[in-house]
Write an enzyme that holds these catalytic residues in place. Structure first.
Site, PDB file in Angstrom:
ATOM      1  N   HIS A 226      -0.684 -12.977  -1.655  1.00  0.00           N
ATOM      2  CA  HIS A 226      -2.007 -12.302  -2.048  1.00  0.00           C
ATOM      3  C   HIS A 226      -2.264 -11.283  -1.115  1.00  0.00           C
ATOM      4  O   HIS A 226      -1.931 -11.325   0.153  1.00  0.00           O
ATOM      5  CB  HIS A 226      -2.927 -13.396  -1.699  1.00  0.00           C
ATOM      6  CG  HIS A 226      -4.484 -13.198  -2.204  1.00  0.00           C
ATOM      7  ND1 HIS A 226      -4.794 -12.666  -3.534  1.00  0.00           N
ATOM      8  CD2 HIS A 226      -5.627 -13.420  -1.366  1.00  0.00           C
ATOM      9  CE1 HIS A 226      -6.074 -12.743  -3.559  1.00  0.00           C
ATOM     10  NE2 HIS A 226      -6.561 -12.836  -2.295  1.00  0.00           N
TER      11      HIS A 226
ATOM     12  N   LYS B 160     -12.530 -19.280 -10.530  1.00  0.00           N
ATOM     13  CA  LYS B 160     -12.997 -20.357  -9.367  1.00  0.00           C
ATOM     14  C   LYS B 160     -14.369 -20.206  -8.978  1.00  0.00           C
ATOM     15  O   LYS B 160     -14.967 -19.038  -9.468  1.00  0.00           O
ATOM     16  CB  LYS B 160     -12.000 -20.030  -7.939  1.00  0.00           C
ATOM     17  CG  LYS B 160     -12.280 -18.472  -7.407  1.00  0.00           C
ATOM     18  CD  LYS B 160     -11.455 -18.141  -6.438  1.00  0.00           C
ATOM     19  CE  LYS B 160     -11.554 -16.699  -5.856  1.00  0.00           C
ATOM     20  NZ  LYS B 160     -10.348 -16.113  -5.151  1.00  0.00           N
TER      21      LYS B 160
ATOM     22  N   ASP C 182     -38.373 -20.727  -2.882  1.00  0.00           N
ATOM     23  CA  ASP C 182     -38.648 -20.735  -4.522  1.00  0.00           C
ATOM     24  C   ASP C 182     -39.311 -19.595  -5.099  1.00  0.00           C
ATOM     25  O   ASP C 182     -39.348 -19.500  -6.406  1.00  0.00           O
ATOM     26  CB  ASP C 182     -39.215 -22.003  -5.053  1.00  0.00           C
ATOM     27  CG  ASP C 182     -38.913 -23.317  -4.332  1.00  0.00           C
ATOM     28  OD1 ASP C 182     -37.452 -23.534  -4.391  1.00  0.00           O
ATOM     29  OD2 ASP C 182     -39.666 -24.003  -3.671  1.00  0.00           O
TER      30      ASP C 182
ATOM     31  N   ARG D  30      -3.481 -16.420   5.679  1.00  0.00           N
ATOM     32  CA  ARG D  30      -4.396 -17.342   5.093  1.00  0.00           C
ATOM     33  C   ARG D  30      -3.412 -18.670   4.947  1.00  0.00           C
ATOM     34  O   ARG D  30      -3.109 -19.694   5.567  1.00  0.00           O
ATOM     35  CB  ARG D  30      -5.181 -16.845   4.059  1.00  0.00           C
ATOM     36  CG  ARG D  30      -6.383 -17.843   3.683  1.00  0.00           C
ATOM     37  CD  ARG D  30      -7.340 -17.253   2.778  1.00  0.00           C
ATOM     38  NE  ARG D  30      -6.695 -16.836   1.479  1.00  0.00           N
ATOM     39  CZ  ARG D  30      -7.552 -16.453   0.125  1.00  0.00           C
ATOM     40  NH1 ARG D  30      -8.935 -16.259   0.428  1.00  0.00           N
ATOM     41  NH2 ARG D  30      -7.167 -16.396  -0.776  1.00  0.00           N
TER      42      ARG D  30
ATOM     43  N   ARG E  97      -3.351 -11.627 -11.353  1.00  0.00           N
ATOM     44  CA  ARG E  97      -4.445 -12.669 -11.191  1.00  0.00           C
ATOM     45  C   ARG E  97      -5.810 -11.988 -10.757  1.00  0.00           C
ATOM     46  O   ARG E  97      -6.615 -12.062  -9.817  1.00  0.00           O
ATOM     47  CB  ARG E  97      -3.986 -13.477  -9.904  1.00  0.00           C
ATOM     48  CG  ARG E  97      -2.949 -14.278  -9.799  1.00  0.00           C
ATOM     49  CD  ARG E  97      -2.881 -15.249  -8.746  1.00  0.00           C
ATOM     50  NE  ARG E  97      -3.411 -14.499  -7.634  1.00  0.00           N
ATOM     51  CZ  ARG E  97      -2.351 -14.212  -6.737  1.00  0.00           C
ATOM     52  NH1 ARG E  97      -0.870 -14.188  -6.942  1.00  0.00           N
ATOM     53  NH2 ARG E  97      -2.724 -13.654  -5.584  1.00  0.00           N
TER      54      ARG E  97
ATOM     55  N   CYS F 160     -39.015 -16.565  -0.155  1.00  0.00           N
ATOM     56  CA  CYS F 160     -39.003 -18.055   0.215  1.00  0.00           C
ATOM     57  C   CYS F 160     -37.944 -18.822  -0.555  1.00  0.00           C
ATOM     58  O   CYS F 160     -37.196 -18.279  -1.144  1.00  0.00           O
ATOM     59  CB  CYS F 160     -40.579 -18.489  -0.511  1.00  0.00           C
ATOM     60  SG  CYS F 160     -41.975 -17.427   0.177  1.00  0.00           S
TER      61      CYS F 160
ATOM     62  N   TYR G 190     -44.417 -15.963   4.413  1.00  0.00           N
ATOM     63  CA  TYR G 190     -44.174 -16.803   5.614  1.00  0.00           C
ATOM     64  C   TYR G 190     -44.036 -15.655   6.745  1.00  0.00           C
ATOM     65  O   TYR G 190     -43.341 -14.600   6.556  1.00  0.00           O
ATOM     66  CB  TYR G 190     -42.787 -17.475   5.503  1.00  0.00           C
ATOM     67  CG  TYR G 190     -43.044 -18.920   4.822  1.00  0.00           C
ATOM     68  CD1 TYR G 190     -43.950 -19.860   5.065  1.00  0.00           C
ATOM     69  CD2 TYR G 190     -41.951 -19.062   3.675  1.00  0.00           C
ATOM     70  CE1 TYR G 190     -44.071 -20.982   4.542  1.00  0.00           C
ATOM     71  CE2 TYR G 190     -42.228 -20.102   2.988  1.00  0.00           C
ATOM     72  CZ  TYR G 190     -43.111 -21.131   3.380  1.00  0.00           C
ATOM     73  OH  TYR G 190     -43.233 -22.168   2.482  1.00  0.00           O
TER      74      TYR G 190
HETATM   75  C1  LIG Z   1      -9.664 -15.164  -5.538  1.00  0.00           C
HETATM   76  C2  LIG Z   1      -8.494 -14.770  -5.838  1.00  0.00           C
HETATM   77  C3  LIG Z   1      -8.037 -13.759  -6.703  1.00  0.00           C
HETATM   78  C4  LIG Z   1      -8.696 -12.934  -7.428  1.00  0.00           C
HETATM   79  O1  LIG Z   1      -9.191 -12.072  -6.486  1.00  0.00           O
HETATM   80  P1  LIG Z   1     -10.412 -10.982  -6.901  1.00  0.00           P
HETATM   81  O2  LIG Z   1     -10.411  -9.921  -5.887  1.00  0.00           O
HETATM   82  O3  LIG Z   1     -11.505 -11.425  -7.338  1.00  0.00           O
HETATM   83  O4  LIG Z   1      -9.573  -9.972  -8.202  1.00  0.00           O
HETATM   84  C5  LIG Z   1      -6.495 -13.641  -6.882  1.00  0.00           C
HETATM   85  N1  LIG Z   1      -5.803 -14.827  -6.184  1.00  0.00           N
HETATM   86  C6  LIG Z   1      -5.995 -15.579  -5.173  1.00  0.00           C
HETATM   87  C7  LIG Z   1      -5.155 -16.424  -4.637  1.00  0.00           C
HETATM   88  C8  LIG Z   1      -7.471 -15.691  -5.150  1.00  0.00           C
HETATM   89  O5  LIG Z   1      -7.863 -16.609  -4.267  1.00  0.00           O
END
Ligand SMILES: *Cc1c(COP(=O)(O)O)cnc(C)c1O
Length: 407
Positions: free
Chosen positions: A195, A64, A343, A162, A251, A341, A294
């Site tokens: 998760h 992602k 850039d 979540r 994951r 800044c 700045y």
């Molecule tokens: C981002 C994410 C992961 C990966 O998490 P890491 O801490 O980067 O390994 C796994 N599962 C879900 C649902 C996520 O949103």
């Protein structure tokens, strides 16, 4: 070693574009300010994670947010040839970018998907996440109207707070909801997942509680012969430290990029893959009392050599790094002077001999014996390394390094 250069991967090319010759002239040279990604490091990290699991456990590489700033397409191709079998993304557009690049493995979208998009994506083997019975019903209705079947994974909220069904609030209700979703014949429930909120902490109590609740739910489903084929929970931290959470698929995200997920994880075998490189635009010898950038927040206290580097907060180099961070020049640390800044950023190179325009600057990464890590920049800007790499913006071109493939 090959260095190849891919500006804005995934963007479609207008073949007849009148600026094509200009683009060719501009982009034939590696640009001064760029991300460099070591694909061999990503390959090695993928193998480390795969080896942390039992052979039958599948690896879903989380790519992602443009692979946490590393470039989703090239990262995906690399992880898939080194042990990953699935890809995970947050949004549908990210899945489409991967398909568009010819990547044909199973992709799971973690976020919410609108019914018409879910139906369109199903034809391309893109799996969606279902977070509750209402969305399941609307997606089912769209799938039935289109005469297709949408493949989905059900999300269970075991303590992240979540997305998903909450068995911790009401187990019976959650089971009833899952059963009702599974009766919808234009949905194919291929997976179920949760998760972790705290798998990266040294104290695994909360992670174990989440896993126990998930297991309880799975036991009920199993007793009713309703267990989906693919069951998953582990992010990077759990993949590396909580083997009982591996289930049928893991994951990992951050660890693929060589970054340690958090303080409770020891991951010495991982190699960071990303560097942020630039080169000096101008060098000035200035006297004591010279204001820089700045707000004139820095005024030199002695004769100073100031170098201007073309990287700024529009690249994702946080303005919170003003007057605090360091960059590497000729293997030595040079402190940021004055405000970052949009850039440009100025650094003090007084102590480094013979610095001139065109000299390489390592903004993040290793040069000589020294390293500016994503962690270092994160702590100076009050955030985490995830945000430092994922926050690098699309203005930065990405260059990839990898060894020549064996002949
Ligand atoms: C981002 C994410 C992961 C990966 O998490 P890491 O801490 O980067 O390994 C796994 N599962 C879900 C649902 C996520 O949103």
């Amino acid at each position: 070693m090959t260095l190849f250069y891919s500006h804005a991967p995934g963007r479609t090319h207008a073949m007849a574009s009148p600026v094509r010759p200009l683009k060719r002239a501009l982009f034939s040279r590696v640009p001064a300010t760029r991300i460099e990604v070591d694909l061999d490091a990503i390959a090695a990290n993928t193998r480390v994670l795969k080896q942390a699991c039992a052979p039958q456990t599948s690896l879903m590489a989380v790519v992602k947010a443009n692979a946490y700033g590393h470039g989703a397409v090239h990262v995906a191709q690399t992880v898939l040839s080194h042990g990953a079998a699935w890809l995970g993304v947050a949004r549908m557009a990210e899945a489409v970018q991967l398909r568009d690049a010819g990547i044909d493995v199973s992709i799971l979208v973690f976020g919410n998907t609108l019914p018409d998009r879910a139906v369109a994506a199903a034809e391309h083997g893109i799996r969606i996440t279902l977070t509750g019975p209402e969305t399941a019903r609307t997606i089912h209705a769209a799938a039935r109207a289109a005469g297709t079947v949408v493949t989905a994974h059900i999300k269970i909220d075991t303590g992240m707070g979540r997305l998903g069904l909450c068995p911790g609030l009401d187990m019976d209700r959650t089971l009833a909801d899952i059963r009702s979703i599974m009766q919808l014949d234009h949905l194919k429930i291929e997976g179920i997942y949760t998760h972790f909120a705290n798998a990266d902490a040294a104290d695994k109590t909360h992670a174990r509680q989440q896993l126990a609740l998930f297991s309880e739910l799975l036991d009920h489903l199993d007793a009713d012969h309703l267990l989906p084929r693919i069951i998953h929970a582990a992010n990077s931290a759990a993949t590396l430290t909580l083997p009982e959470s591996h289930l049928t698929l893991v994951r990992p995200g951050i660890s693929l990029y060589g970054l340690c997920p958090g303080p409770g994880v020891d991951s010495p075998q991982l190699t960071p893959a990303l560097s942020l490189i630039s080169e000096i635009t101008q060098v000035k010898q200035v006297p004591k009392g010279f204001p820089v950038s700045y707000g004139s927040t820095h005024v030199t206290g002695r004769p100073t050599v100031i170098a201007t580097v073309p990287v700024g907060y529009a690249d994702g180099y946080s303005r919170n790094l003003s007057n605090t961070a360091h960059m590497l020049v000729k293997g030595q640390r040079a402190r940021v002077t004055g405000r970052v800044c949009m850039d440009f950023t100025m650094i003090d190179v007084s102590h480094i001999p013979e610095v001139g325009p065109g000299d390489e600057v390592v903004v993040m990464g290793t040069q000589g014996d020294d390293t500016v890590s994503a962690d270092e920049l994160a702590s100076l800007s009050s955030t985490i390394h995830y945000e430092v790499t994922a926050g690098l913006t699309s203005r930065l071109p990405v260059c990839y390094r990898k060894k020549e493939p064996a002949p």
